[in-house]
Design a protein around this motif. Structure first.
Motif, PDB file in Angstrom:
ATOM      1  N   GLY A  51       0.776  -1.234   0.000  1.00  0.00           N
ATOM      2  CA  GLY A  51       0.000   0.000   0.000  1.00  0.00           C
ATOM      3  C   GLY A  51       0.803   1.278   0.000  1.00  0.00           C
ATOM      4  N   PHE A  52       2.102   1.185  -0.277  1.00  0.00           N
ATOM      5  CA  PHE A  52       2.957   2.360  -0.344  1.00  0.00           C
ATOM      6  C   PHE A  52       2.934   2.955  -1.752  1.00  0.00           C
ATOM      7  N   GLU A  53       3.043   4.282  -1.823  1.00  0.00           N
ATOM      8  CA  GLU A  53       3.295   4.947  -3.096  1.00  0.00           C
ATOM      9  C   GLU A  53       4.789   4.864  -3.388  1.00  0.00           C
ATOM     10  N   ILE A  54       5.146   4.542  -4.620  1.00  0.00           N
ATOM     11  CA  ILE A  54       6.539   4.273  -4.960  1.00  0.00           C
ATOM     12  C   ILE A  54       7.071   5.327  -5.927  1.00  0.00           C
ATOM     13  N   GLU A  55       8.230   5.849  -5.604  1.00  0.00           N
ATOM     14  CA  GLU A  55       8.999   6.696  -6.519  1.00  0.00           C
ATOM     15  C   GLU A  55      10.266   5.935  -6.875  1.00  0.00           C
ATOM     16  N   LEU A  56      10.415   5.623  -8.151  1.00  0.00           N
ATOM     17  CA  LEU A  56      11.589   4.909  -8.636  1.00  0.00           C
ATOM     18  C   LEU A  56      11.813   5.300 -10.088  1.00  0.00           C
ATOM     19  N   PRO A  57      12.975   5.851 -10.422  1.00  0.00           N
ATOM     20  CA  PRO A  57      14.156   6.108  -9.593  1.00  0.00           C
ATOM     21  C   PRO A  57      13.943   7.274  -8.631  1.00  0.00           C
ATOM     22  N   ALA A  58      14.920   7.475  -7.746  1.00  0.00           N
ATOM     23  CA  ALA A  58      14.810   8.538  -6.748  1.00  0.00           C
ATOM     24  C   ALA A  58      16.175   9.147  -6.479  1.00  0.00           C
ATOM     25  N   ALA A  59      16.181  10.426  -6.195  1.00  0.00           N
ATOM     26  CA  ALA A  59      17.376  11.169  -5.784  1.00  0.00           C
ATOM     27  C   ALA A  59      18.519  11.085  -6.793  1.00  0.00           C
ATOM     28  N   GLY A  60      18.183  10.924  -8.059  1.00  0.00           N
ATOM     29  CA  GLY A  60      19.208  10.857  -9.084  1.00  0.00           C
ATOM     30  C   GLY A  60      19.875   9.505  -9.212  1.00  0.00           C
ATOM     31  N   HIS A  61      19.287   8.477  -8.587  1.00  0.00           N
ATOM     32  CA  HIS A  61      19.851   7.124  -8.651  1.00  0.00           C
ATOM     33  C   HIS A  61      18.846   6.200  -9.320  1.00  0.00           C
ATOM     34  N   ARG A  62      19.261   5.566 -10.394  1.00  0.00           N
ATOM     35  CA  ARG A  62      18.318   4.754 -11.173  1.00  0.00           C
ATOM     36  C   ARG A  62      17.840   3.530 -10.393  1.00  0.00           C
ATOM     37  N   THR A  63      18.593   3.131  -9.366  1.00  0.00           N
ATOM     38  CA  THR A  63      18.161   2.003  -8.545  1.00  0.00           C
ATOM     39  C   THR A  63      17.778   2.443  -7.130  1.00  0.00           C
ATOM     40  N   GLY A  64      17.551   3.727  -6.949  1.00  0.00           N
ATOM     41  CA  GLY A  64      17.052   4.222  -5.672  1.00  0.00           C
ATOM     42  C   GLY A  64      15.532   4.336  -5.710  1.00  0.00           C
ATOM     43  N   PHE A  65      14.906   4.216  -4.541  1.00  0.00           N
ATOM     44  CA  PHE A  65      13.453   4.386  -4.501  1.00  0.00           C
ATOM     45  C   PHE A  65      13.037   5.035  -3.185  1.00  0.00           C
ATOM     46  N   ALA A  66      11.864   5.629  -3.218  1.00  0.00           N
ATOM     47  CA  ALA A  66      11.236   6.190  -2.022  1.00  0.00           C
ATOM     48  C   ALA A  66       9.815   5.655  -1.961  1.00  0.00           C
ATOM     49  N   ALA A  67       9.512   4.910  -0.917  1.00  0.00           N
ATOM     50  CA  ALA A  67       8.168   4.364  -0.686  1.00  0.00           C
ATOM     51  C   ALA A  67       7.515   5.144   0.438  1.00  0.00           C
ATOM     52  N   ARG A  68       6.260   5.605   0.235  1.00  0.00           N
ATOM     53  CA  ARG A  68       5.610   6.485   1.210  1.00  0.00           C
ATOM     54  C   ARG A  68       4.190   6.008   1.502  1.00  0.00           C
TER      55      ARG A  68
END
Length: 403
Positions: A51-68
């Motif tokens: 149930g998290f919203e996903i941001e991928l890529p994140a922070a300028g990293h193609r394998t970074g993500f932010a789940a909120r």
């Protein structure tokens, strides 16, 4: 335990097999910095199912993500930090397959109660803790503002024995390339036409060696020459060296960096070369320990019948980009034992422990204790304020703390 912690415990127990399988899958497909495609996709997709919203890529990293996940009630923002990169040529010799799964499960568990407490839970997938291409991603997450509204950050790192330890201070580190460009010439026939880039590099190496005599024990510098020329009878026109410039606090690191810059300028002037010094990945800041936050983690660990082995408050001989986060928000990175015998980090034995039954069991323990620690802070505004004040004091006085 409170009713909310009981909910967390039940959820962790029910979902643990899912996250253990994720940890094993990541272990079977080790990926280095900026190439953790499978790991970031697997963890973020699982959090999306939660149930998290996903941001991928994140922070300028193609394998970074932010789940909120944001509750309907206002409240603090809790972040769990997830690592999942492997070591080149070795695999998961630091146990980041367990690290990432633990933080993801902690975030999913906290989500089960955060609509009651209010606030927001996030899981940040941060690539390349071991360094490498576009490495030390937590520095990017800080720089790009991912922590500007965060109240605290939590994670736990696998450890190479059967003991548990609290967070420890470590070194800030500037990973740099030092490069010189000169002019090639035949070393026997036309040496007068050459500008020797290796001479400049040797001057830097020796200059740093001399500098060490005037430095305190709060500092470490070590490096290698990676390019020194192409043939003995050709004056080298291009050379490169790689260095780790380390200090026990970030202010001292900046002062030291300026001294090394001057050595590079001097070598360039002495030889006629063009010289440069530059970071080849994010600068890694030293870990600022917030004792009251670690104490809260320890209290929750004790509720599971586990104990902390206390060590002297000394600077440990390493660096981690969790330090970048700890400079801006209260943070912890305790260690949780994954082996019944003592094993070395970054070793084949650690690779085996990272997929062992004991290692997999720590995912549940670590996730539950991290989520419980977050609940305490979400429920108690005064406690959170105390932790923030403690953190602010240690950031301000980090240069004064003894080694």
């Amino acid at each position: 335990m409170s009713e909310r912690k009981d909910q967390i415990k039940s959820y962790v127990q029910a979902q643990l097999p899912v996250y253990q399988n994720i940890a094993l899958a990541i272990h079977d497909k080790p990926e280095v910095s900026n190439y953790e495609f499978f790991a970031s996709k697997t963890l973020s997709e699982q959090l999306s199912k939660e149930g998290f919203e996903i941001e991928l890529p994140a922070a300028g990293h193609r394998t970074g993500f932010a789940a909120r996940y944001r509750s309907s009630k206002p409240g603090p923002v809790a972040v769990f930090l997830a690592e999942y990169d492997a070591l080149a040529g070795l695999g998961h010799g630091c146990g980041h397959n367990l690290f990432g799964a633990t933080s993801a499960l902690a975030g999913a568990a906290l989500k089960q109660v955060i609509d009651q407490t209010g606030g927001e839970v996030r899981v940040y997938g941060t690539p390349g803790e071991e360094g490498g291409e576009n490495g030390s991603a937590k520095g990017s997450f800080v720089r790009e503002g991912y922590f500007k509204d965060v109240d605290f950050a939590l994670c736990v790192h696998p450890g190479g024995d059967d003991k548990h330890y609290l967070s420890s201070r470590n070194y800030a580190c500037a990973p740099v390339d030092i490069t010189f460009d000169g002019r090639a010439a035949h070393a026997a026939g036309d040496p007068q036409d050459g500008i020797n880039a290796l001479d400049a590099q040797i001057l830097v190496y020796n200059g740093i060696s001399v500098l060490r005599q005037q430095l305190t024990n709060r500092i470490r510098i070590h490096g290698i020459i990676t390019e020194g020329g192409t043939a003995p009878n050709v004056i080298p026109e291009h050379t490169n060296s790689k260095w780790y410039i380390r200090a026990a606090d970030i202010d001292t690191l900046h002062e030291l960096y300026a001294k090394v810059e001057n050595i590079v300028k001097g070598a360039a002037l002495a030889t006629g070369c063009t010289g440069s010094i530059r970071l080849y990945q994010n600068l890694v800041e030293n870990m600022v320990v917030t004792p009251s936050l670690d104490a809260l983690y320890e209290k929750n660990l004790n509720l599971f019948g586990e104990k902390i082995t206390h060590k002297p408050d000394t600077v440990q001989p390493g660096s981690s980009d969790v330090g970048n986060v700890s400079q801006v928000v209260p943070s912890i990175q305790p260690h949780i034992g994954i082996s019944s015998t003592k094993i070395a980090g970054h070793s084949p034995d650690f690779v085996k422990a990272a997929c062992s039954q004991k290692g997999l069991e720590t995912i549940g323990l670590g996730a539950a204790v991290l989520a419980d620690t977050a609940v305490d802070l979400l429920e108690d505004e005064a406690l959170l304020q105390k932790v923030k004040e403690d953190h602010a004091w240690h950031v301000e006085h980090q240069k004064e703390l003894p080694l």
